[in-house]
Design an enzyme around this catalytic site. Structure first.
Site, PDB file in Angstrom:
ATOM      1  CB  SER A 205     -12.132   8.519 117.430  1.00 44.41           C
ATOM      2  OG  SER A 205     -13.177   8.023 118.238  1.00 44.41           O
TER       3      SER A 205
ATOM      4  CD  GLU B 203     -13.443  13.216 124.878  1.00 43.76           C
ATOM      5  OE1 GLU B 203     -14.332  12.612 124.226  1.00 43.76           O
ATOM      6  OE2 GLU B 203     -13.634  13.634 126.024  1.00 43.76           O
TER       7      GLU B 203
ATOM      8  CG  ASP C 247     -21.634  18.992 133.309  1.00 45.11           C
ATOM      9  OD1 ASP C 247     -22.641  18.269 133.131  1.00 45.11           O
ATOM     10  OD2 ASP C 247     -20.476  18.568 133.260  1.00 45.11           O
TER      11      ASP C 247
ATOM     12  CG  PHE D 120     -13.375  11.254 135.717  1.00 44.44           C
ATOM     13  CD1 PHE D 120     -13.253  12.566 136.146  1.00 44.44           C
ATOM     14  CD2 PHE D 120     -12.365  10.719 134.923  1.00 44.44           C
ATOM     15  CE1 PHE D 120     -12.142  13.335 135.809  1.00 44.44           C
ATOM     16  CE2 PHE D 120     -11.254  11.472 134.577  1.00 44.44           C
ATOM     17  CZ  PHE D 120     -11.146  12.781 135.023  1.00 44.44           C
TER      18      PHE D 120
ATOM     19  CG  HIS E 118     -14.389   8.534 121.496  1.00 41.96           C
ATOM     20  ND1 HIS E 118     -13.874   9.352 120.512  1.00 41.96           N
ATOM     21  CD2 HIS E 118     -14.468   9.310 122.614  1.00 41.96           C
ATOM     22  CE1 HIS E 118     -13.651  10.568 121.005  1.00 41.96           C
ATOM     23  NE2 HIS E 118     -13.994  10.568 122.282  1.00 41.96           N
TER      24      HIS E 118
HETATM   25  P1  FAD Z   1     -28.117  15.920 126.415  1.00 44.17           P
HETATM   26  O1  FAD Z   1     -27.817  14.702 125.632  1.00 44.17           O
HETATM   27  O2  FAD Z   1     -28.711  17.048 125.707  1.00 44.17           O
HETATM   28  O3  FAD Z   1     -29.044  15.546 127.619  1.00 44.17           O
HETATM   29  C1  FAD Z   1     -28.728  14.433 128.458  1.00 44.17           C
HETATM   30  C2  FAD Z   1     -29.918  14.055 129.286  1.00 44.17           C
HETATM   31  O4  FAD Z   1     -30.232  15.070 130.216  1.00 44.17           O
HETATM   32  C3  FAD Z   1     -31.168  13.835 128.445  1.00 44.17           C
HETATM   33  O5  FAD Z   1     -31.845  12.743 128.934  1.00 44.17           O
HETATM   34  C4  FAD Z   1     -31.992  15.058 128.681  1.00 44.17           C
HETATM   35  O6  FAD Z   1     -33.357  14.782 128.627  1.00 44.17           O
HETATM   36  C5  FAD Z   1     -31.590  15.424 130.082  1.00 44.17           C
HETATM   37  N1  FAD Z   1     -31.667  16.870 130.242  1.00 44.17           N
HETATM   38  C6  FAD Z   1     -31.082  17.797 129.471  1.00 44.17           C
HETATM   39  N2  FAD Z   1     -31.389  19.029 129.929  1.00 44.17           N
HETATM   40  C7  FAD Z   1     -32.175  18.835 131.009  1.00 44.17           C
HETATM   41  C8  FAD Z   1     -32.822  19.711 131.914  1.00 44.17           C
HETATM   42  N3  FAD Z   1     -32.708  21.049 131.799  1.00 44.17           N
HETATM   43  N4  FAD Z   1     -33.567  19.160 132.916  1.00 44.17           N
HETATM   44  C9  FAD Z   1     -33.685  17.814 133.033  1.00 44.17           C
HETATM   45  N5  FAD Z   1     -33.082  16.929 132.197  1.00 44.17           N
HETATM   46  C10 FAD Z   1     -32.361  17.437 131.205  1.00 44.17           C
HETATM   47  N6  FAD Z   1     -19.037  18.528 128.836  1.00 44.17           N
HETATM   48  C11 FAD Z   1     -18.341  19.673 128.616  1.00 44.17           C
HETATM   49  O7  FAD Z   1     -18.555  20.679 129.310  1.00 44.17           O
HETATM   50  N7  FAD Z   1     -17.371  19.740 127.632  1.00 44.17           N
HETATM   51  C12 FAD Z   1     -17.092  18.676 126.829  1.00 44.17           C
HETATM   52  O8  FAD Z   1     -16.213  18.779 125.965  1.00 44.17           O
HETATM   53  C13 FAD Z   1     -17.825  17.463 127.030  1.00 44.17           C
HETATM   54  N8  FAD Z   1     -17.600  16.387 126.243  1.00 44.17           N
HETATM   55  C14 FAD Z   1     -18.370  15.253 126.413  1.00 44.17           C
HETATM   56  C15 FAD Z   1     -18.182  14.170 125.545  1.00 44.17           C
HETATM   57  C16 FAD Z   1     -18.933  13.009 125.689  1.00 44.17           C
HETATM   58  C17 FAD Z   1     -18.710  11.873 124.723  1.00 44.17           C
HETATM   59  C18 FAD Z   1     -19.884  12.912 126.741  1.00 44.17           C
HETATM   60  C19 FAD Z   1     -20.679  11.644 126.941  1.00 44.17           C
HETATM   61  C20 FAD Z   1     -20.092  13.978 127.607  1.00 44.17           C
HETATM   62  C21 FAD Z   1     -19.347  15.163 127.453  1.00 44.17           C
HETATM   63  N9  FAD Z   1     -19.543  16.271 128.285  1.00 44.17           N
HETATM   64  C22 FAD Z   1     -18.804  17.432 128.072  1.00 44.17           C
HETATM   65  C23 FAD Z   1     -20.499  16.214 129.398  1.00 44.17           C
HETATM   66  C24 FAD Z   1     -21.881  16.810 129.061  1.00 44.17           C
HETATM   67  O9  FAD Z   1     -21.768  18.183 128.738  1.00 44.17           O
HETATM   68  C25 FAD Z   1     -22.752  16.635 130.284  1.00 44.17           C
HETATM   69  O10 FAD Z   1     -23.020  15.289 130.532  1.00 44.17           O
HETATM   70  C26 FAD Z   1     -24.034  17.465 130.328  1.00 44.17           C
HETATM   71  O11 FAD Z   1     -24.579  17.403 131.638  1.00 44.17           O
HETATM   72  C27 FAD Z   1     -25.106  17.001 129.374  1.00 44.17           C
HETATM   73  O12 FAD Z   1     -24.815  17.379 128.086  1.00 44.17           O
HETATM   74  P2  FAD Z   1     -25.299  16.419 126.871  1.00 44.17           P
HETATM   75  O13 FAD Z   1     -25.080  17.087 125.592  1.00 44.17           O
HETATM   76  O14 FAD Z   1     -24.718  15.090 127.070  1.00 44.17           O
HETATM   77  O15 FAD Z   1     -26.857  16.416 127.223  1.00 44.17           O
END
Ligand code: FAD
Length: 305
Positions: free
Chosen positions: A19, A21, A113, A223, A273
């Site tokens: 896939s 991105e 983020d 990055f 991916h």
């Molecule tokens: P989660 O999987 O929900 O959490 C990741 C970790 O952080 C977990 O261990 C959790 O316990 C911890 N955590 C979560 N919240 C907190 C908190 N409040 N305090 C302490 N620990 C915490 N970002 C974008 O903006 N746009 C995108 O399109 C995008 N695409 C992505 C695609 C992929 C495949 C990946 C790997 C990352 C992408 N990101 C993107 C980055 C992502 O948004 C960031 O890494 C963000 O910081 C965490 O989001 P997550 O959904 O990965 O977090």
């Protein structure tokens, strides 16, 4: 559109699924680049192509427009990235419904983020989804979407421990996530050790390795610093002294990525991916090495027949 996949490496006999991105373009020139990359990669028959969502929801319209154009103009299956940041639950739900109405059936659900930038404390939007698992559950309530989520072989930079990361992944799976895509990594052992820990937890969704072909080493290092991913010394050494030598950098980048993906395939990985950075050449070459052949590649053979 279906690719002809054959023996992807010297040892494996399994076809590999891929896939791609992309990120939503800001200017007309970037839009043209994106579409030429999509046109080049589409004949390889990816399982899906995903479009990222800018920090703080800054690309909401552009992500939507890009995804909608993919639905309208190609036979590809798009996946729209969506975050919890800077939006109320109702606003996020509206975005999800508009994707459903546009014919999109796959969302990549992320927390996003912190609005203040990396390194600052994450504060959920008042009235917004607090955690990714809440967003996943909402998406699944709205429609029968496929929902992919993130996973971090080297831990998310904010997380207290790898176990806390695995708890977060488990919560996303319990809420209905169907696939995880990993942050990029360069040391395959890190991914395989992570996979062992995920499976030991009883998490059985696909954990698809995210591959970043190093189109630009300086950018990849930056990055990696932000993402908490390690740049091994051997990788830095391979690009050493090539700052002004684009052609050799490209060859090294291809060699590095080829070595990484063929090793993964040899070690049992069947799905990859690619973070394309909206550029096709390197990813196309790596997919060719993996045995993927598209309609374009077949054409000369057909014409000669
Ligand atoms: P989660 O999987 O929900 O959490 C990741 C970790 O952080 C977990 O261990 C959790 O316990 C911890 N955590 C979560 N919240 C907190 C908190 N409040 N305090 C302490 N620990 C915490 N970002 C974008 O903006 N746009 C995108 O399109 C995008 N695409 C992505 C695609 C992929 C495949 C990946 C790997 C990352 C992408 N990101 C993107 C980055 C992502 O948004 C960031 O890494 C963000 O910081 C965490 O989001 P997550 O959904 O990965 O977090």
């Amino acid at each position: 559109m279906s690719p002809i996949a054959f023996r992807p490496s010297r040892h494996s006999t399994r076809p590999v699924r891929v896939s791609f991105e992309f990120f939503p373009p800001k200017t007309a020139e970037m839009e043209a680049n994106l579409w030429s990359a999509i046109e080049r990669l589409a004949p390889l028959g990816p399982s899906f192509v995903s479009v990222t969502y800018g920090a703080g929801g800054s690309t909401r319209e552009r992500t939507h427009n890009t995804v909608a154009r993919i639905v309208r103009e190609t036979a590809l299956k798009p996946a729209a990235h969506l975050t919890c940041v800077a939006a109320t639950r109702d606003e996020v739900d509206d975005v999800v419904r508009s994707y459903w109405d546009a014919g999109v059936r796959h969302v990549v659900a992320l927390r996003g983020d912190p609005v203040g930038g990396l390194g600052t404390r994450y504060e959920p939007h008042p009235g917004g989804y607090e955690q990714t698992c809440d967003l996943v559950a909402a998406i699944r309530r709205i429609g029968d979407f496929e929902v992919s989520v993130s996973a971090y072989p080297e831990r998310h930079p904010e997380t207290a421990s790898l176990d806390a990361d695995l708890d977060a992944l488990q919560a996303k799976v319990d809420a209905g996530a169907t696939r995880a895509i990993t942050q990029f990594f360069f040391d395959n052992d890190l991914y395989l050790r992570f996979l062992d820990r995920v499976r030991a937890r009883g998490i059985d969704i696909p954990i698809v390795p995210g591959i970043l072909p190093v189109q630009n080493f300086k950018q990849a290092r930056s990055f990696a610093e932000r993402a908490g991913a390690t740049i091994p010394d051997w990788l830095a050494q391979r690009f050493e002294g090539l700052e002004g030598d684009v052609e050799t950098r490209k060859l090294i980048a291809a060699a590095v990525a080829a070595e990484q993906v063929l090793d993964l395939v040899d070690r049992g990985v069947g799905e990859l991916h690619f973070y394309t950075m909206n550029r096709a050449d390197l990813v196309y070459a790596i997919c060719h090495l993996l045995g993927l052949r598209g309609q374009l590649a077949d054409e000369p053979a057909r014409a000669a027949a």
